[in-house]
Design an enzyme around this catalytic site. Structure first.
Site, PDB file in Angstrom:
ATOM      1  N   ASP A  31      -9.829 -10.598  12.583  1.00 42.39           N
ATOM      2  CA  ASP A  31     -10.224  -9.439  13.374  1.00 42.39           C
ATOM      3  C   ASP A  31      -9.155  -8.357  13.281  1.00 42.39           C
ATOM      4  OD1 ASP A  31     -12.340 -10.894  14.054  1.00 42.39           O
ATOM      5  OD2 ASP A  31     -11.864 -11.109  16.195  1.00 42.39           O
TER       6      ASP A  31
ATOM      7  N   GLU B  36      -7.010  -7.769  10.805  1.00 41.94           N
ATOM      8  CA  GLU B  36      -7.063  -7.056   9.517  1.00 41.94           C
ATOM      9  C   GLU B  36      -8.234  -6.084   9.481  1.00 41.94           C
ATOM     10  OE1 GLU B  36      -5.386 -10.200   6.239  1.00 41.94           O
ATOM     11  OE2 GLU B  36      -7.070 -10.812   7.482  1.00 41.94           O
ATOM     12  N   PHE B  37      -9.351  -6.541  10.059  1.00 38.00           N
ATOM     13  CA  PHE B  37     -10.532  -5.672  10.104  1.00 38.00           C
ATOM     14  C   PHE B  37     -10.215  -4.399  10.882  1.00 38.00           C
ATOM     15  CE2 PHE B  37     -14.432  -4.000  11.852  1.00 38.00           C
ATOM     16  CZ  PHE B  37     -15.311  -4.083  10.780  1.00 38.00           C
ATOM     17  N   ASP B  38      -9.592  -4.569  12.055  1.00 37.90           N
ATOM     18  CA  ASP B  38      -9.268  -3.409  12.883  1.00 37.90           C
ATOM     19  C   ASP B  38      -8.333  -2.445  12.179  1.00 37.90           C
ATOM     20  OD1 ASP B  38     -10.883  -4.219  14.888  1.00 37.90           O
ATOM     21  OD2 ASP B  38      -9.300  -5.179  16.072  1.00 37.90           O
TER      22      ASP B  38
ATOM     23  N   LEU C  46     -49.110  -7.102  22.714  1.00 34.80           N
ATOM     24  CA  LEU C  46     -49.879  -8.303  22.385  1.00 34.80           C
ATOM     25  C   LEU C  46     -50.705  -8.782  23.565  1.00 34.80           C
ATOM     26  CD1 LEU C  46     -47.051 -10.351  20.656  1.00 34.80           C
ATOM     27  CD2 LEU C  46     -48.974  -9.216  19.544  1.00 34.80           C
TER      28      LEU C  46
ATOM     29  N   GLU D 156     -43.341 -17.612  16.030  1.00 33.26           N
ATOM     30  CA  GLU D 156     -42.030 -17.028  16.349  1.00 33.26           C
ATOM     31  C   GLU D 156     -41.748 -17.173  17.824  1.00 33.26           C
ATOM     32  OE1 GLU D 156     -42.470 -12.913  15.402  1.00 33.26           O
ATOM     33  OE2 GLU D 156     -42.719 -13.319  13.275  1.00 33.26           O
TER      34      GLU D 156
ATOM     35  N   LYS E 108     -40.839 -15.398  21.448  1.00 30.90           N
ATOM     36  CA  LYS E 108     -41.114 -14.106  22.087  1.00 30.90           C
ATOM     37  C   LYS E 108     -39.857 -13.696  22.844  1.00 30.90           C
ATOM     38  CE  LYS E 108     -44.482 -11.578  24.810  1.00 30.90           C
ATOM     39  NZ  LYS E 108     -43.542 -10.790  25.546  1.00 30.90           N
TER      40      LYS E 108
ATOM     41  N   ASP F 281     -37.204 -11.720  25.015  1.00 34.34           N
ATOM     42  CA  ASP F 281     -37.395 -11.022  26.277  1.00 34.34           C
ATOM     43  C   ASP F 281     -36.419  -9.850  26.381  1.00 34.34           C
ATOM     44  OD1 ASP F 281     -38.425 -10.459  28.716  1.00 34.34           O
ATOM     45  OD2 ASP F 281     -37.509 -12.145  29.768  1.00 34.34           O
TER      46      ASP F 281
ATOM     47  N   GLU G  10     -36.929  -6.561  18.781  1.00 36.47           N
ATOM     48  CA  GLU G  10     -36.601  -6.524  20.199  1.00 36.47           C
ATOM     49  C   GLU G  10     -35.095  -6.334  20.382  1.00 36.47           C
ATOM     50  OE1 GLU G  10     -39.389  -6.808  21.918  1.00 36.47           O
ATOM     51  OE2 GLU G  10     -38.949  -7.593  23.925  1.00 36.47           O
TER      52      GLU G  10
ATOM     53  N   TYR H 172     -41.259  -7.670  12.857  1.00 35.91           N
ATOM     54  CA  TYR H 172     -42.358  -7.100  12.083  1.00 35.91           C
ATOM     55  C   TYR H 172     -41.831  -6.010  11.169  1.00 35.91           C
ATOM     56  CZ  TYR H 172     -47.310  -6.561  11.128  1.00 35.91           C
ATOM     57  OH  TYR H 172     -48.534  -6.585  10.519  1.00 35.91           O
TER      58      TYR H 172
ATOM     59  N   LYS I  47     -48.893 -15.340  14.869  1.00 38.12           N
ATOM     60  CA  LYS I  47     -49.487 -14.275  14.064  1.00 38.12           C
ATOM     61  C   LYS I  47     -50.250 -14.877  12.897  1.00 38.12           C
ATOM     62  CE  LYS I  47     -45.705 -11.296  15.309  1.00 38.12           C
ATOM     63  NZ  LYS I  47     -44.376 -10.791  14.998  1.00 38.12           N
TER      64      LYS I  47
ATOM     65  N   LYS J 285     -47.181 -17.284  26.852  1.00 37.14           N
ATOM     66  CA  LYS J 285     -46.000 -17.184  27.726  1.00 37.14           C
ATOM     67  C   LYS J 285     -45.764 -18.501  28.437  1.00 37.14           C
ATOM     68  CE  LYS J 285     -45.909 -12.456  29.069  1.00 37.14           C
ATOM     69  NZ  LYS J 285     -45.092 -11.649  29.936  1.00 37.14           N
TER      70      LYS J 285
ATOM     71  N   CYS K 290     -19.803 -11.174  60.118  1.00 40.60           N
ATOM     72  CA  CYS K 290     -19.300 -11.816  58.899  1.00 40.60           C
ATOM     73  C   CYS K 290     -18.936 -13.277  59.166  1.00 40.60           C
ATOM     74  CB  CYS K 290     -18.079 -11.057  58.387  1.00 40.60           C
ATOM     75  SG  CYS K 290     -17.337 -11.839  56.952  1.00 40.60           S
TER      76      CYS K 290
ATOM     77  N   CYS L  43     -14.942 -13.636  58.633  1.00 41.35           N
ATOM     78  CA  CYS L  43     -13.888 -13.009  59.442  1.00 41.35           C
ATOM     79  C   CYS L  43     -14.410 -12.516  60.781  1.00 41.35           C
ATOM     80  CB  CYS L  43     -13.244 -11.860  58.674  1.00 41.35           C
ATOM     81  SG  CYS L  43     -14.322 -10.420  58.529  1.00 41.35           S
TER      82      CYS L  43
ATOM     83  N   CYS M 145     -19.537  -6.587  54.713  1.00 39.28           N
ATOM     84  CA  CYS M 145     -18.507  -6.743  55.733  1.00 39.28           C
ATOM     85  C   CYS M 145     -17.498  -5.614  55.526  1.00 39.28           C
ATOM     86  CB  CYS M 145     -17.832  -8.101  55.574  1.00 39.28           C
ATOM     87  SG  CYS M 145     -16.303  -8.197  56.511  1.00 39.28           S
TER      88      CYS M 145
ATOM     89  N   CYS N 224     -10.593  -9.564  55.402  1.00 46.03           N
ATOM     90  CA  CYS N 224     -11.613 -10.609  55.267  1.00 46.03           C
ATOM     91  C   CYS N 224     -11.220 -11.478  54.055  1.00 46.03           C
ATOM     92  CB  CYS N 224     -12.961  -9.933  55.064  1.00 46.03           C
ATOM     93  SG  CYS N 224     -14.311 -11.071  54.815  1.00 46.03           S
TER      94      CYS N 224
HETATM   95  S1  IVH Z   1     -45.221  -8.663  17.585  1.00 47.96           S
HETATM   96  C1  IVH Z   1     -48.492  -5.862  16.736  1.00 47.96           C
HETATM   97  N1  IVH Z   1     -43.413 -10.530  17.869  1.00 47.96           N
HETATM   98  O1  IVH Z   1     -43.590  -8.582  23.132  1.00 47.96           O
HETATM   99  C2  IVH Z   1     -47.341  -6.750  16.929  1.00 47.96           C
HETATM  100  N2  IVH Z   1     -43.668  -8.963  19.623  1.00 47.96           N
HETATM  101  O2  IVH Z   1     -46.649  -7.170  24.014  1.00 47.96           O
HETATM  102  C3  IVH Z   1     -46.491  -6.314  18.009  1.00 47.96           C
HETATM  103  N3  IVH Z   1     -42.093  -9.278  21.482  1.00 47.96           N
HETATM  104  O3  IVH Z   1     -44.031  -5.167  22.842  1.00 47.96           O
HETATM  105  C4  IVH Z   1     -45.485  -7.196  18.509  1.00 47.96           C
HETATM  106  N4  IVH Z   1     -41.046 -11.016  20.651  1.00 47.96           N
HETATM  107  O4  IVH Z   1     -41.716  -6.027  22.395  1.00 47.96           O
HETATM  108  C5  IVH Z   1     -44.002  -9.457  18.430  1.00 47.96           C
HETATM  109  N5  IVH Z   1     -41.822 -12.236  17.949  1.00 47.96           N
HETATM  110  C6  IVH Z   1     -42.404 -11.165  18.512  1.00 47.96           C
HETATM  111  C7  IVH Z   1     -42.003 -10.656  19.767  1.00 47.96           C
HETATM  112  C8  IVH Z   1     -42.670  -9.549  20.301  1.00 47.96           C
HETATM  113  C9  IVH Z   1     -41.113 -10.169  21.664  1.00 47.96           C
HETATM  114  C10 IVH Z   1     -42.435  -8.228  22.468  1.00 47.96           C
HETATM  115  C11 IVH Z   1     -42.682  -6.888  21.875  1.00 47.96           C
HETATM  116  C12 IVH Z   1     -44.048  -6.444  22.346  1.00 47.96           C
HETATM  117  C13 IVH Z   1     -44.360  -7.440  23.407  1.00 47.96           C
HETATM  118  C14 IVH Z   1     -45.793  -7.911  23.341  1.00 47.96           C
END
Ligand code: IVH
Length: 680
Positions: free
Chosen positions: A31, A33-35, A81, A110, A112, A114, A170, A223, A285, A309, A403, A406, A421, A427
């Site tokens: 790190d 050397e990188f810096d 989706l 895949e 999903k 968050d 994401e 995607y 998909k 979900k 509290c 205290c 508090c 406290c």
């Molecule tokens: S595909 C047309 N793949 O979930 C395809 N979405 O409503 C569009 N998300 O807005 C999304 N992981 O932000 C896809 N592996 C994944 C995802 C993913 C999270 C989110 C994405 C989208 C929402 C679905």
């Protein structure tokens, strides 16, 4: 090598190291050397801004201030989706598809993620834009912030990519980053983010990209869209991105038939607990693009994909009692003690009720049973009251008035959910909080003390406030000992202050007298004054006397200081106990003014302004750059619409001038600049 060649070579070299580190997890240099290399490039870029490369790794550290995010139309709409929580609906999804395309289907499975959706544009091999989802047809341009994310390549590798395409994915925050960020916020009395998604979205919308860089967002792609993409399946198109320098998600499976999809789902419902980033389900998909096309869309969603979900597990359990925990900044948090109940693999005994508003909204009555839920996150959540089990005529549970630590009467500020508090000087948890904050790495950096030892010093009455550290003597410390009884399977632990320990502690305390003013200002723990604000205040006021005498209006002249921070500073210095602490620290020899060479800060004329320096000046370019900073401005390397002005010396490059003119960025001469900062 000419400067231009050197910049190009360094850019390429650093990008290669970034790739090894972030994409391959296999760094070949340290790190440090990188810096060093990065610093060398930064210096060259300031000297020769005309040669800055569009994929410069210096873009990763931020430095741009975006006042307002521009709204940009999506080239392809950003869809969402369809969701399901049930296996049955997954089977229906599969049947529906089979009835349309009349064949067995290969799916890509895949996770999903968050976080928040982002579309990243690549033009001729360069990352040119990043746009949030917005309403699906247009979103916000957050390019500068997304460029700080290390796993987003700024220049593609390999070949065969189309002139234009978009990568969708994401933006998220890992659990580790999320926890560190919340801890930092709690340290200065800022409300913590409720979950990593909120933290990611709050961060992505920040105006200062340097702060975004510091917080460390992450990106998972899912995607790719564009004309002339060679692949015929989703799976292959994602794999292909790897050749172009993207970090492709580790989890992406090609499966045949819905039963394997369901296996995948079951597997990740369990394994998600090991992930260091948040997911809330899986996404399935149809793998072949031609079939995707044939299936098309409903009004809102593609027919070829669906999100499953994960269900949060939910149970009803009796509320036994409520503890009121006093945090290090005085905020009182109600915590429910529950009849232990098994949930998603662990036994839940306690869950936070957050604050008085949340508690009131739940309308908890004496003897109630509560619904507790545990989703992807490790933390259980109270989601409601089990009304079937409510006793007749049960009285509402009132928030404590005093509290528990205290005894002081609790208070609440208008517009704030937190009850606190107010006895911050006396406290116990608040005092400990202040002591721990003071010794922290970004404050006085007294690592020879550490949290455990500070607590001992407080418990034995030697340190009651931060000034007491500087009165400690060898004899007082030697021989102090504390036993921590065995707990939760951990053996008994004894901390004792032996000779070497005491020497280290005292040496650390002595050294801390050299810590610069801005960090001392952060360390003394004025509520809402975080690291950055402390830095700005120190540069603006230069010493503690000027700061403590400042009026509300004067304080608010400092960039980023609003009502809340100004009032907090005033109230700090109005408290005689704080003043006494400051006097004692000063006597002890701590730095309460900025050091000589920093002390030339002369004004705030350029506060928040981004300046590009170009050409040759009557003084050295380094000195010009320093002056900009000393007047509150920021040096940036390349001209963009966010640049406030270009400071042009002799022989400014024609390309630069053209660009500034095209973007309407003012060009200022050296003389005008001196006038601007009041130097002539
Ligand atoms: S595909 C047309 N793949 O979930 C395809 N979405 O409503 C569009 N998300 O807005 C999304 N992981 O932000 C896809 N592996 C994944 C995802 C993913 C999270 C989110 C994405 C989208 C929402 C679905």
């Amino acid at each position: 090598m000419s400067p231009q060649e050197e910049i190009i070579a360094l850019t390429a070299e650093l990008n290669r190291h970034n790739y090894n580190y972030y994409m391959l997890d296999a760094p070949v240099i340290s790190d440090y050397e990188f810096d060093q290399l990065l610093r060398k490039l930064q210096d060259l870029e300031v000297q020769y801004p005309q040669f800055v490369q569009p994929d410069s790794p210096t873009l990763r550290v931020g430095g741009t201030v975006t006042k307002k995010f521009e709204s940009v139309a999506h080239r392809y709409p950003m869809l969402s989706l369809g969701n399901t929580y049930s296996e049955e609906e997954l089977l229906e999804f599969d049947n529906r598809i089979k009835s349309i395309v009349n064949q067995d289907i290969e799916y890509a499975c895949e996770l999903k993620y968050d976080g928040l959706a982002i579309s990243i544009w690549y033009e001729n091999g360069l990352m040119t834009r990043a746009v949030t989802r917005g309403d699906g047809t247009k979103g916000d341009d957050v390019t500068a912030n997304v460029r700080t994310i290390k796993s987003v390549p700024l220049r593609l590798q390999g070949s065969g990519y189309p002139d234009f395409f978009e990568v969708r994915g994401e933006i998220l925050m890992t659990f580790a980053r999320f926890e560190a960020l919340n801890k930092e916020r709690e340290d200065i009395g800022e409300p913590p983010f409720a979950n990593p998604r909120n933290a990611a979205s709050g961060t992505l919308k920040l105006q200062e990209s340097a702060e975004v860089a510091r917080r460390g967002l992450d990106f998972r792609l899912y995607y790719v869209m564009g004309e002339n993409l060679a692949d015929t399946t989703h799976y292959d198109s994602i794999r292909r991105l790897k050749d172009w320098g993207f970090r492709v998600p580790d989890v992406l499976e090609k499966v045949s038939g819905i039963s394997q999809v369901i296996d995948f789902m079951h597997k990740w419902d369990v394994e998600r607990k090991q992930l260091d980033f948040p997911i809330d389900g899986i996404v399935i998909k149809v793998n072949r693009f031609d079939l995707q096309q044939q299936l098309g869309m409903t009004a809102k969603n593609p027919r070829w994909a669906i999100a499953y979900k994960f269900k949060a597990e939910k149970m009803s359990t009796p509320l036994l009692s409520i503890d009121y925990q006093v945090g290090r900044t005085g905020i009182v948090t109600p915590v429910a003690n529950l009849q232990p109940v098994p949930l998603a693999g662990t036994i839940v005994k306690r869950a936070t009720l957050h604050n008085a508003d949340v508690m009131a909204a739940l309308d908890i009555r004496e003897g109630d049973s509560l619904f507790v839920e545990k989703g992807g996150e490790i933390i259980p959540k109270i989601v409601g009251v089990d009304l079937d089990k409510r006793l007749p005529d049960a009285h509402p549970v009132a928030f404590v008035t005093h509290c528990p630590e205290c005894g002081a009467e609790l208070r609440r500020n208008e517009d704030e959910a937190g009850i606190f508090c107010p006895n911050e000087m006396h406290c116990p948890p608040q005092i400990k909080g202040k002591l721990e904050h003071f010794i922290g790495r970004k404050a006085m950096n007294l690592d020879s003390l550490g949290e455990g030892k500070v607590e001992i010093l407080y418990d034995c009455g030697l340190v009651k406030n931060i000034a007491d550290f500087y009165d400690l003597t060898f004899n007082q410390l030697l021989g102090i000992e504390k036993r921590f009884p065995a707990e939760d399977g951990k053996p008994e632990r004894v901390v004792s202050f032996r000779e070497k320990t005491v020497e280290n502690i005292l040496a650390g305390i002595a050294q801390s007298k050299q810590v610069p003013f801005e960090r001392v200002l952060f360390a003394i723990g004025i509520r809402y004054v975080g690291e950055t604000t402390a830095k700005k205040l120190a540069r603006f006021f230069k010493n503690i006397d000027a700061l403590s005498a400042a009026t509300r209006e004067e304080l608010m002249e400092v960039n980023d200081v609003g009502d809340r921070v100004a009032d907090s500073i005033i109230s700090y210095f109005n408290n005689p106990e704080n003043l006494e602490i400051v006097i004692r620290l000063r006597k002890a020899g701590l730095q309460f003014e900025i050091a000589e060479d920093e002390g030339v800060v002369s004004s705030d004329e350029l506060q928040g302004k981004s300046v590009v320096v170009s050409g040759v000046f009557t003084i050295s370019r380094d000195d010009i750059k320093k002056m900009i900073e000393q007047h509150g401005g920021k040096n940036v390397s390349s001209i963009s619409k966010n640049t406030d002005f270009v400071l042009a010396g002799e022989k400014m490059g024609p390309e630069k001038r053209k660009k500034a003119e095209a973007l309407g960025v003012p060009i200022i001469s050296e003389e005008e600049f001196y006038k601007m900062i009041g130097a002539i």
